[in-house]
Design a protein around this motif. Structure first.
Motif, PDB file in Angstrom:
ATOM      1  N   ASN A  43       0.828  -1.211   0.000  1.00 22.60           N
ATOM      2  CA  ASN A  43       0.000   0.000   0.000  1.00 22.60           C
ATOM      3  C   ASN A  43       0.860   1.258   0.000  1.00 22.60           C
ATOM      4  OD1 ASN A  43      -2.212  -1.745   0.225  1.00 22.60           O
ATOM      5  ND2 ASN A  43      -2.216  -1.615   2.456  1.00 22.60           N
ATOM      6  N   ILE A  44       1.785   1.332  -0.929  1.00 19.32           N
ATOM      7  CA  ILE A  44       2.741   2.442  -0.953  1.00 19.32           C
ATOM      8  C   ILE A  44       2.138   3.640  -1.677  1.00 19.32           C
ATOM      9  CG2 ILE A  44       5.070   3.139  -1.584  1.00 19.32           C
ATOM     10  CD1 ILE A  44       5.765   0.155  -1.851  1.00 19.32           C
ATOM     11  N   SER A  45       2.073   4.764  -0.992  1.00 18.83           N
ATOM     12  CA  SER A  45       1.689   6.035  -1.607  1.00 18.83           C
ATOM     13  C   SER A  45       2.854   7.004  -1.460  1.00 18.83           C
ATOM     14  CB  SER A  45       0.433   6.609  -0.964  1.00 18.83           C
ATOM     15  OG  SER A  45       0.640   6.872   0.418  1.00 18.83           O
ATOM     16  N   ALA A  46       2.918   7.972  -2.355  1.00 18.49           N
ATOM     17  CA  ALA A  46       4.069   8.872  -2.360  1.00 18.49           C
ATOM     18  C   ALA A  46       3.630  10.298  -2.651  1.00 18.49           C
ATOM     19  CB  ALA A  46       5.093   8.424  -3.400  1.00 18.49           C
ATOM     20  N   ASN A  52       1.142  13.524  -6.257  1.00 19.10           N
ATOM     21  CA  ASN A  52       0.760  12.296  -5.559  1.00 19.10           C
ATOM     22  C   ASN A  52       0.798  11.117  -6.523  1.00 19.10           C
ATOM     23  OD1 ASN A  52       0.151  13.481  -2.958  1.00 19.10           O
ATOM     24  ND2 ASN A  52      -1.643  14.401  -3.935  1.00 19.10           N
ATOM     25  N   ALA A  53       1.284   9.984  -6.028  1.00 16.25           N
ATOM     26  CA  ALA A  53       1.392   8.793  -6.867  1.00 16.25           C
ATOM     27  C   ALA A  53       1.350   7.560  -5.978  1.00 16.25           C
ATOM     28  CB  ALA A  53       2.692   8.826  -7.675  1.00 16.25           C
ATOM     29  N   THR A  54       1.197   6.399  -6.609  1.00 13.50           N
ATOM     30  CA  THR A  54       1.231   5.130  -5.895  1.00 13.50           C
ATOM     31  C   THR A  54       2.283   4.217  -6.512  1.00 13.50           C
ATOM     32  OG1 THR A  54      -0.513   4.210  -7.311  1.00 13.50           O
ATOM     33  CG2 THR A  54      -1.197   5.255  -5.236  1.00 13.50           C
ATOM     34  N   PHE A  55       2.837   3.346  -5.669  1.00 13.66           N
ATOM     35  CA  PHE A  55       3.806   2.351  -6.095  1.00 13.66           C
ATOM     36  C   PHE A  55       3.208   0.964  -5.906  1.00 13.66           C
ATOM     37  CE2 PHE A  55       6.457   5.973  -5.560  1.00 13.66           C
ATOM     38  CZ  PHE A  55       7.659   5.755  -6.223  1.00 13.66           C
ATOM     39  N   PRO A  56       3.645  -0.015  -6.676  1.00 13.83           N
ATOM     40  CA  PRO A  56       3.234  -1.393  -6.405  1.00 13.83           C
ATOM     41  C   PRO A  56       3.921  -1.909  -5.145  1.00 13.83           C
ATOM     42  CG  PRO A  56       4.896  -1.351  -8.124  1.00 13.83           C
ATOM     43  CD  PRO A  56       4.551   0.085  -7.839  1.00 13.83           C
ATOM     44  N   ASN A  57       3.483  -3.051  -4.649  1.00 11.64           N
ATOM     45  CA  ASN A  57       4.160  -3.657  -3.502  1.00 11.64           C
ATOM     46  C   ASN A  57       5.612  -3.954  -3.861  1.00 11.64           C
ATOM     47  OD1 ASN A  57       1.693  -3.631  -2.178  1.00 11.64           O
ATOM     48  ND2 ASN A  57       1.201  -5.732  -2.736  1.00 11.64           N
ATOM     49  N   ASP A  93       8.797   0.947  -8.982  1.00 10.64           N
ATOM     50  CA  ASP A  93       8.693   2.329  -9.457  1.00 10.64           C
ATOM     51  C   ASP A  93       7.229   2.693  -9.681  1.00 10.64           C
ATOM     52  OD1 ASP A  93       7.866   1.756 -12.330  1.00 10.64           O
ATOM     53  OD2 ASP A  93       9.792   0.720 -12.314  1.00 10.64           O
ATOM     54  N   ASN A  94       7.002   3.983  -9.909  1.00  3.86           N
ATOM     55  CA  ASN A  94       5.640   4.485 -10.109  1.00  3.86           C
ATOM     56  C   ASN A  94       5.410   4.898 -11.555  1.00  3.86           C
ATOM     57  OD1 ASN A  94       7.453   6.741  -9.633  1.00  3.86           O
ATOM     58  ND2 ASN A  94       5.643   8.062  -9.592  1.00  3.86           N
ATOM     59  N   PHE A 107       3.725   3.669   3.761  1.00  2.00           N
ATOM     60  CA  PHE A 107       3.504   2.280   3.368  1.00  2.00           C
ATOM     61  C   PHE A 107       3.240   1.424   4.604  1.00  2.00           C
ATOM     62  CE2 PHE A 107       7.977   3.297   3.858  1.00  2.00           C
ATOM     63  CZ  PHE A 107       8.420   2.341   4.753  1.00  2.00           C
ATOM     64  N   LYS A 108       2.818   0.195   4.332  1.00  3.28           N
ATOM     65  CA  LYS A 108       2.604  -0.799   5.377  1.00  3.28           C
ATOM     66  C   LYS A 108       3.761  -1.788   5.370  1.00  3.28           C
ATOM     67  CE  LYS A 108      -1.700  -0.261   7.171  1.00  3.28           C
ATOM     68  NZ  LYS A 108      -2.047  -0.298   8.608  1.00  3.28           N
ATOM     69  N   ASP A 109       4.316  -2.069   6.555  1.00  2.74           N
ATOM     70  CA  ASP A 109       5.279  -3.144   6.760  1.00  2.74           C
ATOM     71  C   ASP A 109       4.689  -4.022   7.844  1.00  2.74           C
ATOM     72  OD1 ASP A 109       7.363  -4.857   7.201  1.00  2.74           O
ATOM     73  OD2 ASP A 109       8.800  -3.339   7.817  1.00  2.74           O
ATOM     74  N   ASP A 110       4.211  -5.214   7.443  1.00  4.02           N
ATOM     75  CA  ASP A 110       3.433  -6.068   8.333  1.00  4.02           C
ATOM     76  C   ASP A 110       2.185  -5.282   8.731  1.00  4.02           C
ATOM     77  OD1 ASP A 110       2.687  -8.235   9.782  1.00  4.02           O
ATOM     78  OD2 ASP A 110       4.224  -8.068  11.312  1.00  4.02           O
ATOM     79  N   THR A 111       1.969  -5.005  10.007  1.00  3.92           N
ATOM     80  CA  THR A 111       0.774  -4.262  10.428  1.00  3.92           C
ATOM     81  C   THR A 111       1.077  -2.812  10.746  1.00  3.92           C
ATOM     82  OG1 THR A 111       1.119  -4.924  12.735  1.00  3.92           O
ATOM     83  CG2 THR A 111      -0.259  -6.361  11.381  1.00  3.92           C
TER      84      THR A 111
END
Length: 335
Positions: free
Chosen positions: A159-162, A177-182, A190-191, A218-222
């Motif tokens: 859930n990476i946002s930038a 604003n942009a998003t990255f894949p996992n 890359d975005n 982003f999320k790392d685990d919880t």
């Protein structure tokens, strides 16, 4: 010493994930300056040490044969006469701290998701002038390649946002604003499918370096984590995005030939003033060659200001004078 598994034997079995282990060892050595001969598996560079915690962290069992989870563990030895050497000597203690602190900071980074090595790509084929660099007075898409330096397989980024922020007033972020894949551990992402849009002022100096900051959430685990990384863009020097200074450009300077092989000739049909200069840059914006005291004809043989031959590629030039500022590009094929 910079030490890793295995300690109990240097020949019994291969080191698990040895590429990762050696990447960490090499990074430790780069930060504390310990020698290559004292960097590596405990049993090889120091002595066999069975039952050490470093080995147990990597591979062993819990109660009743249950396999434990893997932890990447390392050890630093200071090569003193005993473990308590210098306990009452501030200089010895401070020296050890200074050597170990950079490595410990490095460990805190790679112990979870940690992004570094941002690589910006100017994608100006749709909005811009297709030079592959951000030029003055150009609007372009921009995407960034980043690497997750995390060591453990559990530490992937989801859930990476930038958010992109410019730290220079001559570069304006229009879509920030942009998003990255996992991005899994030790992987790059890359975005390119969710791009930023940036604009460079017409007053920006070709070859100047502009700094931008990427704020990643982003999320790392919880856990939700925010990290910022900065990177630089070198402003290009293509005439397409620059205000047209003269209508009779072709009547002032001509190139023979373009593309050029071995050498290129600049011919000035209108003789520049005494203060005029011709400056050549490469595709990164680096100044390659500067000519002054121009005459009506100039031949460049591909030798830069350091007296070295340049590589084949796209080059840019600026013809500057008291009432003159002309810009262009050419393809040069080296010898």
């Amino acid at each position: 010493y910079n030490l890793s598994v295995w300690g109990y034997s240097s020949t019994a079995e291969p080191i698990p994930d040895s590429v990762t282990v050696w990447e960490i060892l090499d990074s430790m050595r780069a930060k504390n300056g310990y020698s290559a001969s004292r960097t590596g598996p405990i049993a090889r560079v120091l002595y066999a040490a069975n039952g050490g915690s470093t080995d147990w962290e990597m591979k062993d069992t819990l109660h009743n044969g249950v396999t434990k989870f893997v932890t990447y563990a390392f050890c630093i030895e200071t090569n003193q006469t005993d473990f308590w050497d210098g306990y009452n000597n501030y200089t010895v203690i401070q020296n050890n701290i200074n050597q170990c602190r950079p490595v410990n900071i490095y460990f805190t980074k790679i112990a979870g998701v940690f992004f570094d090595n941002p690589q910006p790509i100017v994608a100006d084929t749709t909005l811009g002038n297709r030079t592959g660099q951000l030029d003055p007075n150009e609007t372009s898409h921009l995407w960034v390649r980043i690497r997750n330096r995390a060591i453990h397989p559990l530490d992937s980024a989801y859930n990476i946002s930038a958010q992109l922020i410019s730290l220079d007033t001559q570069v304006v972020v229009q879509t920030g604003n942009a998003t990255f894949p996992n991005i899994l551990r030790k992987a790059t992402g890359d975005n390119r499918n969710s791009r930023f849009v940036v604009y460079c002022s017409r007053n920006a100096q070709p070859g100047s370096v502009k700094t931008l900051k990427l704020i990643l959430t982003f999320k790392d685990d919880t856990c939700t984590i925010t990290q910022s990384v900065s990177f630089n863009l070198t402003i290009g020097n293509n005439p397409v995005g620059i205000a047209e200074v003269e209508k009779d450009f072709e009547k002032t300077i001509k190139l023979y030939s373009n593309p050029a092989s071995g050498s290129i000739t600049f011919e000035f049909t209108r003789l520049p003033d005494k203060e005029a200069s011709l400056i050549i840059y490469d595709a990164t914006g680096r100044l390659v060659k500067k000519f002054e005291h121009l005459k009506s004809r100039l031949v460049w043989d591909g030798i830069d200001d350091t007296n070295a031959e340049v590589k084949s590629g796209i080059y840019f030039y600026i013809l500057k004078g008291q009432n003159l500022s002309l810009k262009g590009k050419f393809v040069f094929i080296g010898r």
